[in-house]
Design a protein around this motif. Structure first.
Motif, short mmCIF file in Angstrom:
data_model
loop_
_atom_site.label_atom_id
_atom_site.label_comp_id
_atom_site.label_asym_id
_atom_site.label_seq_id
_atom_site.Cartn_x
_atom_site.Cartn_y
_atom_site.Cartn_z
N UNK A 1 -42.82 101.57 37.27
CA UNK A 1 -42.85 100.35 37.94
C UNK A 1 -41.70 100.05 38.80
N UNK A 2 -41.88 99.67 39.96
CA UNK A 2 -40.71 99.25 40.80
C UNK A 2 -40.09 98.06 40.55
N UNK A 3 -40.59 97.30 39.81
CA UNK A 3 -39.99 95.90 39.37
C UNK A 3 -38.87 96.28 38.38
N UNK A 4 -39.26 97.14 37.47
CA UNK A 4 -38.26 97.69 36.43
C UNK A 4 -37.14 98.54 36.97
N UNK A 5 -37.44 99.54 37.95
CA UNK A 5 -36.89 100.67 38.25
C UNK A 5 -35.74 100.15 39.27
N UNK A 6 -36.14 99.27 40.03
CA UNK A 6 -35.19 99.18 41.35
C UNK A 6 -33.76 98.36 40.69
N UNK B 1 -38.46 105.92 42.44
CA UNK B 1 -38.56 106.43 41.45
C UNK B 1 -39.81 105.65 40.59
N UNK B 2 -39.61 104.35 40.69
CA UNK B 2 -40.61 103.37 40.09
C UNK B 2 -41.95 103.26 40.78
N UNK B 3 -42.11 103.27 41.96
CA UNK B 3 -43.02 103.44 42.74
C UNK B 3 -44.00 104.73 42.71
N UNK B 4 -43.31 105.89 42.46
CA UNK B 4 -44.37 106.83 42.18
C UNK B 4 -44.34 107.49 40.70
N UNK B 5 -43.74 107.05 39.82
CA UNK B 5 -44.14 107.02 38.42
C UNK B 5 -44.60 106.01 37.78
N UNK C 1 -30.65 101.48 44.87
CA UNK C 1 -31.71 100.49 44.87
C UNK C 1 -32.85 101.19 45.47
N UNK C 2 -32.68 101.95 46.59
CA UNK C 2 -33.79 102.80 47.08
C UNK C 2 -34.37 103.90 46.21
N UNK C 3 -33.43 104.69 45.61
CA UNK C 3 -34.07 105.59 44.66
C UNK C 3 -34.77 105.12 43.21
N UNK C 4 -34.23 103.90 43.02
CA UNK C 4 -34.99 103.36 41.83
C UNK C 4 -36.29 102.75 42.45
#
Length: 182
Positions: free
Chosen positions: A146-151, A139-143, A133-136
């Protein structure tokens, strides 16, 4: 209002396990209202301490009057029938048995097995789920993803990795068995 909420809770909340009737009558009390569910679960007897009950066939409702004869509540009955006693202090509510979802016993057993293994292996799999979850999130935050999809994707990958490594993958096999059971 108390009687309507009371009846809704009794009629909606299942009592007993799958394919099993309660062993004895169950009694519920709210204020001066007492409800007794029959052991087979098909009848509910409602008793009022004060006030009275009446049914209206035209509107298919059960009307509750307070001690002064004023209308306190009007309860729609739907598919439930109400037989009010002569003293108008109690009523027997009955209806068709609840419709059960046609789930096979094998599917039920596979679900119970899956949940047991998920719970048993959670302490081992939790760090992988949290790390995923943290890695997702990162990744979503910096790319641009989007964190909503990547988390959630990271959580899912972390859960798969964690449960694959814990208990020699028994949880993943239990999930696959539950999905594949008709």
């Amino acid at each position: 209002m108390v009687l309507a909420a009371f009846l809704a809770a009794i009629l909606v909340v299942p009592v007993g396990a799958v394919d099993a009737a309660p062993a004895r009558a169950q009694v519920f009390r709210a204020g001066d209202v007492t409800a007794v569910i029959a052991p087979d679960g098909h009848e509910i007897t409602v008793n009022l301490g004060s006030g009275s009950l009446a049914t209206d066939a035209a509107s298919n409702t059960l009307t509750v009057f307070d001690g002064k004869g004023r209308v306190s509540e009007v309860v729609p009955l739907g598919a439930v029938t109400a037989d009010v006693a002569a003293d108008q202090k109690s009523a027997v509510l009955s209806g068709a048995p609840a419709v059960r979802h046609p789930v096979s016993r094998a599917k039920d057993k596979a679900y119970a097995d899956m949940m047991m293994k998920l719970n048993r292996n959670w302490p081992c799999a939790a760090p992988s789920v949290i790390a995923g979850g943290i890695i997702g999130f990162l990744v979503g935050f910096f790319l641009i993803l989007g964190w909503v999809l990547a988390t959630p994707i990271g959580l899912g990958i972390g859960a798969f990795v964690g449960y694959s490594n814990c208990g020699h993958g028994e949880t993943i096999r239990a999930i696959q068995k539950w999905i594949g059971t008709p």
